[in-house]
Design a protein around this motif. Structure first.
Motif, short mmCIF file in Angstrom:
data_model
loop_
_atom_site.label_atom_id
_atom_site.label_comp_id
_atom_site.label_asym_id
_atom_site.label_seq_id
_atom_site.Cartn_x
_atom_site.Cartn_y
_atom_site.Cartn_z
N GLY A 195 -14.59 13.11 15.93
CA GLY A 195 -15.15 11.86 15.41
C GLY A 195 -14.73 11.62 13.97
N GLU A 196 -13.64 12.25 13.56
CA GLU A 196 -13.14 12.11 12.19
C GLU A 196 -11.66 11.74 12.24
OE1 GLU A 196 -14.10 15.61 9.91
OE2 GLU A 196 -16.18 15.59 10.58
N THR A 197 -11.18 11.16 11.14
CA THR A 197 -9.78 10.74 11.05
C THR A 197 -9.44 10.55 9.58
OG1 THR A 197 -8.18 9.14 11.93
CG2 THR A 197 -10.30 8.25 11.23
N ASN A 198 -8.36 9.83 9.28
CA ASN A 198 -8.12 9.42 7.90
C ASN A 198 -7.72 7.95 7.89
OD1 ASN A 198 -5.14 9.22 7.92
ND2 ASN A 198 -5.17 11.45 8.00
N PHE A 199 -8.03 7.29 6.79
CA PHE A 199 -7.70 5.89 6.57
C PHE A 199 -6.77 5.81 5.37
CE2 PHE A 199 -12.01 3.88 8.10
CZ PHE A 199 -11.76 4.27 9.40
N VAL A 200 -5.87 4.83 5.39
CA VAL A 200 -4.99 4.58 4.25
C VAL A 200 -5.75 3.80 3.19
CG1 VAL A 200 -2.89 3.38 3.48
CG2 VAL A 200 -2.90 4.61 5.67
N LEU A 201 -5.74 4.33 1.96
CA LEU A 201 -6.33 3.62 0.82
C LEU A 201 -5.30 2.77 0.09
CD1 LEU A 201 -8.54 6.36 -0.87
CD2 LEU A 201 -9.29 4.45 0.53
N GLU A 202 -4.09 3.31 -0.05
CA GLU A 202 -3.03 2.63 -0.77
C GLU A 202 -1.70 2.97 -0.14
OE1 GLU A 202 -2.83 3.00 -5.07
OE2 GLU A 202 -4.89 3.69 -5.11
N SER A 203 -0.75 2.05 -0.29
CA SER A 203 0.64 2.35 0.08
C SER A 203 1.54 1.83 -1.03
CB SER A 203 1.01 1.73 1.43
OG SER A 203 0.86 0.34 1.40
N GLN A 204 2.70 2.42 -1.13
CA GLN A 204 3.66 2.04 -2.16
C GLN A 204 5.05 2.31 -1.64
OE1 GLN A 204 3.50 4.47 -5.71
NE2 GLN A 204 4.94 3.18 -6.82
N VAL A 205 5.99 1.43 -1.96
CA VAL A 205 7.39 1.63 -1.62
C VAL A 205 8.20 1.51 -2.91
CG1 VAL A 205 9.39 0.80 -0.30
CG2 VAL A 205 7.10 0.69 0.70
N ALA A 252 17.55 5.72 0.30
CA ALA A 252 17.37 4.27 0.16
C ALA A 252 16.01 3.91 -0.42
CB ALA A 252 17.55 3.59 1.51
N ALA A 253 14.98 4.69 -0.08
CA ALA A 253 13.64 4.33 -0.53
C ALA A 253 12.69 5.51 -0.38
CB ALA A 253 13.11 3.14 0.27
N LEU A 254 11.59 5.41 -1.08
CA LEU A 254 10.45 6.31 -0.91
C LEU A 254 9.26 5.45 -0.53
CD1 LEU A 254 10.84 8.41 -4.19
CD2 LEU A 254 11.46 9.13 -1.87
N ALA A 255 8.49 5.93 0.43
CA ALA A 255 7.25 5.25 0.81
C ALA A 255 6.14 6.28 0.73
CB ALA A 255 7.37 4.69 2.23
N GLN A 256 5.01 5.85 0.23
CA GLN A 256 3.89 6.80 0.17
C GLN A 256 2.60 6.12 0.60
OE1 GLN A 256 3.00 8.71 -3.51
NE2 GLN A 256 2.11 6.91 -4.44
N PHE A 257 1.73 6.98 1.12
CA PHE A 257 0.39 6.57 1.51
C PHE A 257 -0.60 7.52 0.86
CE2 PHE A 257 3.09 5.38 5.09
CZ PHE A 257 2.74 4.05 5.29
N ILE A 258 -1.64 6.96 0.29
CA ILE A 258 -2.77 7.76 -0.15
C ILE A 258 -3.84 7.55 0.92
CG2 ILE A 258 -4.54 8.09 -1.91
CD1 ILE A 258 -2.40 7.21 -3.97
N VAL A 259 -4.22 8.65 1.56
CA VAL A 259 -5.17 8.58 2.66
C VAL A 259 -6.42 9.37 2.32
CG1 VAL A 259 -3.33 8.27 4.38
CG2 VAL A 259 -4.17 10.57 3.90
N VAL A 260 -7.53 8.97 2.93
CA VAL A 260 -8.80 9.63 2.71
C VAL A 260 -9.38 10.04 4.06
CG1 VAL A 260 -10.15 7.48 2.69
CG2 VAL A 260 -11.01 9.49 1.49
N LEU A 289 6.59 6.95 -8.27
CA LEU A 289 5.44 6.94 -7.37
C LEU A 289 4.16 7.23 -8.12
CD1 LEU A 289 6.94 9.02 -4.43
CD2 LEU A 289 6.47 6.57 -4.41
N LYS A 290 3.09 6.59 -7.70
CA LYS A 290 1.77 6.87 -8.26
C LYS A 290 1.33 8.25 -7.79
CE LYS A 290 0.10 2.12 -7.97
NZ LYS A 290 -0.92 1.28 -7.32
N THR A 291 0.57 8.93 -8.63
CA THR A 291 -0.05 10.18 -8.21
C THR A 291 -1.50 9.89 -7.85
OG1 THR A 291 -0.63 10.74 -10.48
CG2 THR A 291 1.47 11.59 -9.65
#
Length: 176
Positions: free
Chosen positions: A63-73, A114-122, A162-164
């Protein structure tokens, strides 16, 4: 470039996934539209979550997972129709509730980043209402092991753009 002549462009210690730029991702400037860079890492993100036992089976079991808070490319070079892409994935940072996942998008045809993509997940425990929660101890320990291995891999070009994790800021958004 044939398979025998390909040079190594992504560190083999990172999970890697391949795809090709489809015509539906091409814009009026004849290159891959910016909105599809996140789409390019979608299957890689799902696959790494499955490999970490942090996907559908985990959600059904806990009953748990993670959600994306932010994304950045961070766009470094353009991608074109038909380019063969190699996407690598890593855990860049984590604590007991959050992870910063970074995906490197390589043009495998031409051997460049070509690129970096990041997700901050909680991490989330479903409610009602859904709430942030600490990861279960066994999952956190497992992910810390993956993170330790990923920290051994050199940071790619563009990494400093990229943001930390800003723990205070990301938690304000997660508790809303």
């Amino acid at each position: 470039m044939d398979a025998a002549a390909k040079i190594m462009i992504a560190d083999p210690r990172l999970p890697q996934f391949r795809l090709q730029v489809p015509d539906t991702w091409i814009d009026g400037n004849n290159h891959m539209n910016a909105c599809f860079y996140l789409a390019a890492v979608k299957d890689a993100a799902i696959a790494v979550h499955e490999s970490w036992d942090y996907a559908d089976a985990f959600r059904a079991r806990t009953g748990e997972t993670n959600f994306v808070l932010e994304s950045q490319v961070v766009h470094l070079r353009e991608l074109m129709l038909g380019d063969h892409l190699l996407v690598s994935a890593r855990i860049a940072e984590m604590d007991d509730r959050r992870m910063r996942l970074v995906f490197e998008i390589f043009n495998e045809t031409e051997a460049y980043l070509a690129a970096l993509a990041q997700f901050i997940v909680v991490h989330i425990r479903f409610g009602p209402p859904p709430k942030t929660a600490a990861m279960p101890e066994d999952l956190r320990r497992s992910l810390e092991g993956v993170h330790a291995m990923h920290r051994q891999v050199a940071e790619p070009e563009g990494w400093r753009q990229l943001k930390t994790l800003d723990l205070a800021r990301s938690m304000r958004g997660a508790r809303a």
